[in-house]
Design an enzyme around this catalytic site. Structure first.
Site, PDB file in Angstrom:
ATOM      1  N   ASP A   4      82.120  28.143  11.475  1.00  0.00           N
ATOM      2  CA  ASP A   4      83.523  27.706  11.572  1.00  0.00           C
ATOM      3  C   ASP A   4      84.570  28.830  11.522  1.00  0.00           C
ATOM      4  OD1 ASP A   4      82.122  25.356  11.487  1.00  0.00           O
ATOM      5  OD2 ASP A   4      83.078  24.571   9.686  1.00  0.00           O
ATOM      6  N   LYS A  31      80.296  20.345  15.220  1.00  0.00           N
ATOM      7  CA  LYS A  31      79.889  19.439  14.140  1.00  0.00           C
ATOM      8  C   LYS A  31      81.088  18.627  13.645  1.00  0.00           C
ATOM      9  CE  LYS A  31      80.272  23.104  10.618  1.00  0.00           C
ATOM     10  NZ  LYS A  31      81.208  22.504   9.704  1.00  0.00           N
ATOM     11  N   CYS A  47      82.060  24.235   3.976  1.00  0.00           N
ATOM     12  CA  CYS A  47      81.078  24.150   5.074  1.00  0.00           C
ATOM     13  C   CYS A  47      79.898  25.096   4.890  1.00  0.00           C
ATOM     14  CB  CYS A  47      81.780  24.364   6.404  1.00  0.00           C
ATOM     15  SG  CYS A  47      82.876  22.968   6.773  1.00  0.00           S
TER      16      CYS A  47
HETATM   17  C1  C5J Z   1      85.255  24.343   6.465  1.00  0.00           C
HETATM   18  C2  C5J Z   1      86.959  22.903   5.548  1.00  0.00           C
HETATM   19  N1  C5J Z   1      84.847  24.868   7.593  1.00  0.00           N
HETATM   20  N2  C5J Z   1      87.181  23.662   4.489  1.00  0.00           N
HETATM   21  N3  C5J Z   1      86.131  23.297   6.550  1.00  0.00           N
HETATM   22  O1  C5J Z   1      84.903  24.804   5.392  1.00  0.00           O
HETATM   23  O2  C5J Z   1      87.512  21.836   5.671  1.00  0.00           O
END
Ligand code: C5J
Length: 217
Positions: A24, A126, A159
């Site tokens: 991400d 995802k 994540c």
């Molecule tokens: C991720 C989030 N990628 N913190 N998303 O950690 O919402």
């Protein structure tokens, strides 16, 4: 076999059975003026991962080893976004500085320019926090004979953690790189990493990227 100095002890891996997972590293989370910052977060806490990750990805590609990128986000009609997630994240799907927030195909949803995936590197979209939920990640790794993961990206306690826990339950050995994962909250970064290596490595190992780069050269 390469061995890396790690917590709670040395991490040894078969290089051709190990994938680098980059979670991400999206504009919505990392760009100044974007979604992450609009929630009151300091994006510098995440952006400090860009430089070490750039070096790691370059070394990993140089060694000819597989890299998989992930992106958190939803279909434009948000039909894959559970109402409960939307209720607690009402900005999802709204217009932000970089397009509709966490919506696939929008500028902000994509990976930052510095870490753009190379041709042929899978990008797993995802809808959840974990990279295994409602994706083909397990199938992709299994087809490639992957047994160990070097895990990087953002955010450490959300994540990254969810993915590492999912990977553990599927039998993967996970090495998380402290300098290549980031949290908006310094205390979560610290504790999140401690939780992974606690109790003899309950979820895996924690190391720094220069040790991995040295091990694969
Ligand atoms: C991720 C989030 N990628 N913190 N998303 O950690 O919402």
């Amino acid at each position: 076999m390469p061995t890396v100095d790690a917590q709670p002890g040395p991490f040894t891996f078969q290089a051709d059975e190990t994938a680098l997972v980059v979670i991400d590293m999206q504009r919505d989370f990392l760009l100044p003026g974007g979604f992450g910052e609009s929630l009151g977060n300091d994006v510098a806490e995440l952006r400090r991962t860009i430089e070490p990750l750039t070096a790691l990805i370059s070394a990993w590609r140089g060694a000819g080893l597989p890299i998989i990128h992930t992106r958190e986000g939803h279909l434009p009609d948000l039909s894959d976004c559970p109402p409960a997630k939307l209720k607690r994240g009402p900005m999802i799907g709204q217009q932000g500085t970089f397009g509709r927030i966490l919506v696939r195909g929008e500028y902000g949803h994509d990976i930052i320019d510095e870490l753009k995936p190379a041709d042929g590197e899978p990008v797993v979209d995802k809808p959840g926090k974990g990279a295994f939920y409602a994706t083909d990640l397990h199938k992709i790794l299994d087809n490639d004979g992957i047994k160990s993961l070097v895990v990087t990206g953002v955010t450490t306690e959300v994540c990254v953690h969810t993915t590492v826990r999912e990977a553990n339950d599927r039998g993967y050995e996970c090495l998380v790189l402290a300098d290549c994962v980031g949290s908006y909250f310094p205390e979560f970064q610290q504790v999140g990493l401690k939780m992974i290596a606690a109790q003899g490595g309950i979820f895996g190992w924690v190391a720094e990227s220069p040790a991995v780069i040295a091990a694969i050269q």
